[in-house]
Design a protein around this motif. Sequence first.
Motif, PDB file in Angstrom:
ATOM      1  N   GLY A 151      12.001  41.398   0.497  1.00 11.36           N
ATOM      2  CA  GLY A 151      12.567  40.150   0.014  1.00 11.36           C
ATOM      3  C   GLY A 151      14.032  40.308  -0.322  1.00 11.36           C
ATOM      4  O   GLY A 151      14.486  41.382  -0.695  1.00 11.36           O
ATOM      5  N   THR A 171       9.605  37.295  -3.163  1.00 14.64           N
ATOM      6  CA  THR A 171       8.553  37.157  -2.144  1.00 14.64           C
ATOM      7  C   THR A 171       7.266  36.624  -2.760  1.00 14.64           C
ATOM      8  O   THR A 171       6.191  36.832  -2.216  1.00 14.64           O
ATOM      9  CB  THR A 171       8.262  38.519  -1.472  1.00 14.64           C
ATOM     10  OG1 THR A 171       7.890  39.466  -2.479  1.00 14.64           O
ATOM     11  CG2 THR A 171       9.465  39.020  -0.708  1.00 14.64           C
ATOM     12  N   GLU A 196       1.118  37.838  -2.225  1.00 16.34           N
ATOM     13  CA  GLU A 196       2.342  37.092  -2.492  1.00 16.34           C
ATOM     14  C   GLU A 196       2.050  35.727  -3.127  1.00 16.34           C
ATOM     15  O   GLU A 196       2.962  35.070  -3.634  1.00 16.34           O
ATOM     16  CB  GLU A 196       3.167  36.923  -1.224  1.00 16.34           C
ATOM     17  CG  GLU A 196       2.532  36.037  -0.151  1.00 16.34           C
ATOM     18  CD  GLU A 196       1.661  36.822   0.814  1.00 16.34           C
ATOM     19  OE1 GLU A 196       1.635  36.448   2.006  1.00 16.34           O
ATOM     20  OE2 GLU A 196       1.011  37.785   0.386  1.00 16.34           O
TER      21      GLU A 196
END
Length: 310
Positions: free
Chosen positions: A163, A267, A296
């Motif tokens: 991320g 993320t 996630e």
Amino acid sequence: MHTHDLTPWTHHHIFDRGNRAAERGTRRVMAITALMMVLEIIAGWWFNSMALLADGWHMSSHALAIGLAALAYWAARRYAHDPRFAFGTWKIEVLAGFVSAMLLLGVAAAMVVGSLERLITPTEIHFVEAIAVAMLGLGVNVVCALILGNAHDHHHDDHHHHGHDLNLRSAYLHVIADAATSVLAIAALLGGLLLGWSWLDPLMGIVGAVLVAIWALGLIRETGQVLLDREMHHPVVDEIRAVITGHPSWQETTRIADLHVWRVGHTQYSVIISLVTHDPTLTPVMVKQQLAEHQELVHVSVEVNRCEDI
């Protein structure tokens, strides 16, 4: 009414733990950049170099933007437990990145105006002195880039994901943009010193401005996407749909009526899904259990509506 312990059904809303290494790095870079900014502005004015002066004013915006990045890290951490932030404080960092990108656009415009003025009314440039200061500025930019690069590597190691820290990226972009304008300034000043091309100095100022504007627009698009929750094209959305439509027991009985997915961390994603089904055994808990494989998804809300006509 009896008071019950609701702990098993509640959870915190701190979805992103922040980046302390980046916070420390941005503070250091801000101090270094501010010192170099003062030196370049004074030297550009004294030696009459538009490229150097533009680089100095450009660096002033960097000092402000990098300071804003450091402030955003602090604010996100300071208000992490504030219940007024329904989905955490991570977007404070993203907002800082967006503002930084807008500052970059403003500096690019100022660089163009200043360079055009010097093209129209050329003035004498003290090339040797200006080159020395520009090279010092480039060295400072390299040091700052290394500091922020190490902060990025540390953050990646801690989180084990790919991320992007958009706040750190905005600070890093300011440093890289300033390094690029320093390189262009040095090239322009060398051309003027060795070849007598004084017009190269303001021309490189315009080239640098265009380059900075392109980078700024890219950052505006990326941060704006997060701030506006434009995330429904992300692969995780298709993965959520696949969990429902691919489940053997739900393929013929259940349909997705509404689905919302948005980012609450680098993320990490929040999900609201509304299902219509004629399966009497389907419950929100069952759906959450199936979605739990996607780590996630840190905040999932499920609504199940009964309808026999599906």
